[in-house]
Design a protein around this motif. Structure first.
Motif, PDB file in Angstrom:
ATOM      1  N   ALA A  88      13.980   8.348   6.206  1.00  4.47           N
ATOM      2  CA  ALA A  88      13.885   9.658   6.856  1.00  4.47           C
ATOM      3  C   ALA A  88      14.755   9.782   8.102  1.00  4.47           C
ATOM      4  N   HIS A  89      15.216   8.628   8.639  1.00  7.13           N
ATOM      5  CA  HIS A  89      15.997   8.690   9.879  1.00  7.13           C
ATOM      6  C   HIS A  89      17.463   8.317   9.662  1.00  7.13           C
ATOM      7  N   ALA A  90      17.849   8.162   8.392  1.00  4.44           N
ATOM      8  CA  ALA A  90      19.226   7.733   8.086  1.00  4.44           C
ATOM      9  C   ALA A  90      20.243   8.734   8.626  1.00  4.44           C
TER      10      ALA A  90
ATOM     11  N   CYS B 223      13.723   0.242  14.475  1.00  3.68           N
ATOM     12  CA  CYS B 223      12.477   0.094  13.727  1.00  3.68           C
ATOM     13  C   CYS B 223      11.590   1.241  14.182  1.00  3.68           C
ATOM     14  N   VAL B 224      11.273   2.128  13.250  1.00  4.64           N
ATOM     15  CA  VAL B 224      10.629   3.394  13.602  1.00  4.64           C
ATOM     16  C   VAL B 224       9.275   3.515  12.902  1.00  4.64           C
ATOM     17  N   LEU B 225       8.253   3.763  13.679  1.00  6.79           N
ATOM     18  CA  LEU B 225       6.908   4.048  13.165  1.00  6.79           C
ATOM     19  C   LEU B 225       6.401   2.948  12.238  1.00  6.79           C
ATOM     20  N   ALA B 226       6.755   1.704  12.534  1.00 10.93           N
ATOM     21  CA  ALA B 226       6.332   0.609  11.663  1.00 10.93           C
ATOM     22  C   ALA B 226       5.633  -0.524  12.417  1.00 10.93           C
TER      23      ALA B 226
ATOM     24  N   VAL C  41      16.109  -1.776   5.132  1.00 12.33           N
ATOM     25  CA  VAL C  41      15.285  -2.722   4.375  1.00 12.33           C
ATOM     26  C   VAL C  41      13.822  -2.296   4.495  1.00 12.33           C
ATOM     27  N   ASP C  42      13.082  -2.570   3.434  1.00  8.07           N
ATOM     28  CA  ASP C  42      11.645  -2.279   3.425  1.00  8.07           C
ATOM     29  C   ASP C  42      11.029  -3.130   2.330  1.00  8.07           C
ATOM     30  N   LEU C  43       9.738  -3.381   2.450  1.00  9.21           N
ATOM     31  CA  LEU C  43       9.028  -4.156   1.425  1.00  9.21           C
ATOM     32  C   LEU C  43       8.606  -3.300   0.252  1.00  9.21           C
ATOM     33  N   SER C  44       8.485  -1.997   0.462  1.00 10.45           N
ATOM     34  CA  SER C  44       7.918  -1.124  -0.563  1.00 10.45           C
ATOM     35  C   SER C  44       9.008  -0.548  -1.472  1.00 10.45           C
ATOM     36  N   ARG C  45       8.964  -0.938  -2.737  1.00 12.42           N
ATOM     37  CA  ARG C  45       9.933  -0.389  -3.700  1.00 12.42           C
ATOM     38  C   ARG C  45       9.714   1.110  -3.891  1.00 12.42           C
TER      39      ARG C  45
ATOM     40  N   CYS D 279      12.195  -1.719   8.094  1.00 13.13           N
ATOM     41  CA  CYS D 279      11.038  -0.945   7.610  1.00 13.13           C
ATOM     42  C   CYS D 279      11.462   0.531   7.488  1.00 13.13           C
ATOM     43  N   CYS D 280      12.547   0.757   6.766  1.00 12.70           N
ATOM     44  CA  CYS D 280      13.160   2.099   6.719  1.00 12.70           C
ATOM     45  C   CYS D 280      12.332   3.103   5.943  1.00 12.70           C
ATOM     46  N   GLY D 281      11.353   2.625   5.157  1.00 12.31           N
ATOM     47  CA  GLY D 281      10.530   3.565   4.396  1.00 12.31           C
ATOM     48  C   GLY D 281      11.376   4.411   3.467  1.00 12.31           C
ATOM     49  N   THR D 282      11.203   5.725   3.540  1.00 12.15           N
ATOM     50  CA  THR D 282      11.930   6.637   2.660  1.00 12.15           C
ATOM     51  C   THR D 282      13.309   7.010   3.219  1.00 12.15           C
TER      52      THR D 282
ATOM     53  N   THR E 102       2.850  -0.648  13.761  1.00 15.14           N
ATOM     54  CA  THR E 102       1.428  -0.729  13.427  1.00 15.14           C
ATOM     55  C   THR E 102       1.207  -1.022  11.939  1.00 15.14           C
ATOM     56  N   ASP E 103       2.307  -1.312  11.229  1.00 11.99           N
ATOM     57  CA  ASP E 103       2.190  -1.632   9.802  1.00 11.99           C
ATOM     58  C   ASP E 103       2.305  -3.111   9.520  1.00 11.99           C
ATOM     59  N   VAL E 104       2.569  -3.899  10.554  1.00 15.03           N
ATOM     60  CA  VAL E 104       2.709  -5.343  10.368  1.00 15.03           C
ATOM     61  C   VAL E 104       1.682  -6.058  11.251  1.00 15.03           C
ATOM     62  N   PRO E 105       1.130  -7.173  10.766  1.00 12.96           N
ATOM     63  CA  PRO E 105       0.103  -7.867  11.556  1.00 12.96           C
ATOM     64  C   PRO E 105       0.642  -8.479  12.838  1.00 12.96           C
TER      65      PRO E 105
ATOM     66  N   ALA F 262       0.827  -1.206   0.000  1.00 14.86           N
ATOM     67  CA  ALA F 262       0.000   0.000   0.000  1.00 14.86           C
ATOM     68  C   ALA F 262       0.861   1.257   0.000  1.00 14.86           C
ATOM     69  N   TYR F 263       2.055   1.184   0.543  1.00 17.52           N
ATOM     70  CA  TYR F 263       2.918   2.374   0.586  1.00 17.52           C
ATOM     71  C   TYR F 263       3.444   2.748  -0.790  1.00 17.52           C
ATOM     72  N   ASP F 264       3.475   1.794  -1.728  1.00 20.73           N
ATOM     73  CA  ASP F 264       3.951   2.136  -3.078  1.00 20.73           C
ATOM     74  C   ASP F 264       3.126   3.280  -3.665  1.00 20.73           C
TER      75      ASP F 264
ATOM     76  N   VAL G 203      15.286  -4.501  -0.793  1.00 19.08           N
ATOM     77  CA  VAL G 203      13.895  -4.913  -0.618  1.00 19.08           C
ATOM     78  C   VAL G 203      13.892  -6.186   0.218  1.00 19.08           C
ATOM     79  N   ALA G 204      13.208  -6.146   1.347  1.00 20.66           N
ATOM     80  CA  ALA G 204      13.157  -7.349   2.184  1.00 20.66           C
ATOM     81  C   ALA G 204      11.977  -7.270   3.135  1.00 20.66           C
ATOM     82  N   ASP G 205      11.501  -8.462   3.503  1.00 20.12           N
ATOM     83  CA  ASP G 205      10.429  -8.583   4.491  1.00 20.12           C
ATOM     84  C   ASP G 205      11.061  -8.596   5.877  1.00 20.12           C
ATOM     85  N   ALA G 206      10.569  -7.733   6.739  1.00 17.80           N
ATOM     86  CA  ALA G 206      11.125  -7.631   8.089  1.00 17.80           C
ATOM     87  C   ALA G 206      10.964  -8.915   8.894  1.00 17.80           C
TER      88      ALA G 206
HETATM   89  C1  LIG Z   1       4.904   4.335   8.453  1.00 15.78           C
HETATM   90  S1  LIG Z   1       6.166   3.716   7.409  1.00 15.78           S
HETATM   91  C2  LIG Z   1       7.617   4.071   8.390  1.00 15.78           C
HETATM   92  C3  LIG Z   1       8.827   4.242   7.538  1.00 15.78           C
HETATM   93  C4  LIG Z   1      10.060   4.758   8.319  1.00 15.78           C
HETATM   94  N1  LIG Z   1      10.505   3.797   9.302  1.00 15.78           N
HETATM   95  C5  LIG Z   1       9.747   6.071   8.959  1.00 15.78           C
HETATM   96  O1  LIG Z   1       9.738   6.157  10.205  1.00 15.78           O
HETATM   97  O2  LIG Z   1       9.516   7.056   8.237  1.00 15.78           O
HETATM   98  C6  LIG Z   1       6.028   1.944   7.597  1.00 15.78           C
HETATM   99  C7  LIG Z   1       6.950   1.188   6.634  1.00 15.78           C
HETATM  100  O3  LIG Z   1       6.932  -0.192   6.965  1.00 15.78           O
HETATM  101  C8  LIG Z   1       7.092  -0.918   5.743  1.00 15.78           C
HETATM  102  N2  LIG Z   1       6.693  -2.303   5.987  1.00 15.78           N
HETATM  103  C9  LIG Z   1       5.483  -2.758   6.378  1.00 15.78           C
HETATM  104  N3  LIG Z   1       5.524  -4.098   6.526  1.00 15.78           N
HETATM  105  C10 LIG Z   1       6.787  -4.487   6.236  1.00 15.78           C
HETATM  106  C11 LIG Z   1       7.464  -5.743   6.227  1.00 15.78           C
HETATM  107  N4  LIG Z   1       6.829  -6.873   6.549  1.00 15.78           N
HETATM  108  N5  LIG Z   1       8.760  -5.780   5.890  1.00 15.78           N
HETATM  109  C12 LIG Z   1       9.417  -4.639   5.560  1.00 15.78           C
HETATM  110  N6  LIG Z   1       8.836  -3.417   5.545  1.00 15.78           N
HETATM  111  C13 LIG Z   1       7.537  -3.350   5.880  1.00 15.78           C
HETATM  112  C14 LIG Z   1       6.224  -0.156   4.771  1.00 15.78           C
HETATM  113  O4  LIG Z   1       6.521  -0.449   3.433  1.00 15.78           O
HETATM  114  C15 LIG Z   1       6.541   1.286   5.167  1.00 15.78           C
HETATM  115  O5  LIG Z   1       7.599   1.812   4.416  1.00 15.78           O
END
Ligand SMILES: C[S@@+](CC[C@H](N)C(=O)[O-])C[C@H]1O[C@@H](n2cnc3c(N)ncnc32)[C@H](O)[C@@H]1O
Length: 223
Positions: free
Chosen positions: A53-55, A104-107, A68-72, A48-51, A109-112, A6-8, A86-89
């Motif tokens: 933003a914290h590098a 792992c920052v702000l992520a 690493v992040d799932l979203s290209r 789950c580094c996203g864009t 709530t993005d994983v089940p 969904a983040y793509d 690209v990798a699954d956390a």
């Molecule tokens: C709210 S963003 C946070 C991105 C970054 N950490 C930040 O603080 O700006 C959540 C990120 O988690 C990634 N994500 C969700 N499930 C993931 C998984 N199973 N493996 C890797 N990344 C995942 C999403 O693609 C998204 O980029």
């Protein structure tokens, strides 16, 4: 479509959202992250580094950040800020004990099942390695919390729910776009011991009296 994919569709928006234009929120994230992770040397994996933003904040502490992040789509932006893959956390392409630290920052709530992510981080940390978690505060931010009348925040019975939802008080935030999973505080903290890590300290931060961020530092046992 999975939550991560969904983040793509929102990566360009997220890149702008999680930028200095976010004002004090991003500054608060970086200050709290720095407080938890602390200075150090070696490789720090941003899960789950996203864009990315914290590098810069991680590198400023002395660490060599990789992500690493799932979203290209997200990683298109991150690649300008740190080495990424690209990798699954929950299935990191990294050897046991291969990194010195992880964030792992702000992520969460993005994983089940965030516990699977923490367990995988514990696997790739070297003995003595640090893991800094930072996320939305599990007690005060989520579908169950209404900040429309802040500083008065209203929390309701949906706190106990653990499903995925797009419900939110804020139509302009991340959750309205990609939804989120709720992970109650006890579940979140239990991920640490379940992964075999040792909880060192916790942190809360917010715009006022009610914190919107919660984090912890955990360490992998030596020996
Ligand atoms: C709210 S963003 C946070 C991105 C970054 N950490 C930040 O603080 O700006 C959540 C990120 O988690 C990634 N994500 C969700 N499930 C993931 C998984 N199973 N493996 C890797 N990344 C995942 C999403 O693609 C998204 O980029």
């Amino acid at each position: 479509m999975g939550v991560s994919a969904a983040y793509d569709a929102h990566a360009d928006w997220y890149h702008d959202f999680m930028s200095p234009a976010a004002g004090d929120y991003l500054g608060r994230v970086h200050r709290t992250l720095a407080d938890l992770l602390g200075p150090g040397q070696g490789v720090c994996l941003d899960v789950c580094c996203g864009t990315g933003a914290h590098a810069t904040a991680v590198a400023a502490l002395g660490w060599t950040a990789i992500g690493v992040d799932l979203s290209r789509g997200q990683l298109r932006h991150a690649a300008a800020r740190l080495p990424v893959a690209v990798a699954d956390a929950t299935a990191l392409p990294i050897a046991d004990g291969g990194v010195d630290a992880a964030v792992c920052v702000l992520a969460s709530t993005d994983v089940p099942e965030y516990g699977k992510v923490v367990a995988e981080i514990a696997r790739v940390l070297r003995p003595g390695g640090r893991f800094a978690h930072l996320g939305v505060h599990p007690c005060f931010v989520g579908a169950f919390a209404d900040w429309a009348d802040a500083p008065r925040v209203v929390v309701d019975q949906r706190y106990a729910e653990r499903g995925h939802t797009f419900e939110t008080w804020n139509p302009r935030g991340v959750r309205a776009r990609v939804g989120g999973w709720q992970i109650p505080l006890a579940d979140l903290l239990n991920t640490v011991s379940e992964a075999g890590l040792r909880l060192v300290r916790t942190a809360e931060a917010g715009p006022g009296g009610v914190p919107d961020l919660f984090g912890f530092l955990a360490v992998k046992h030596v020996g």
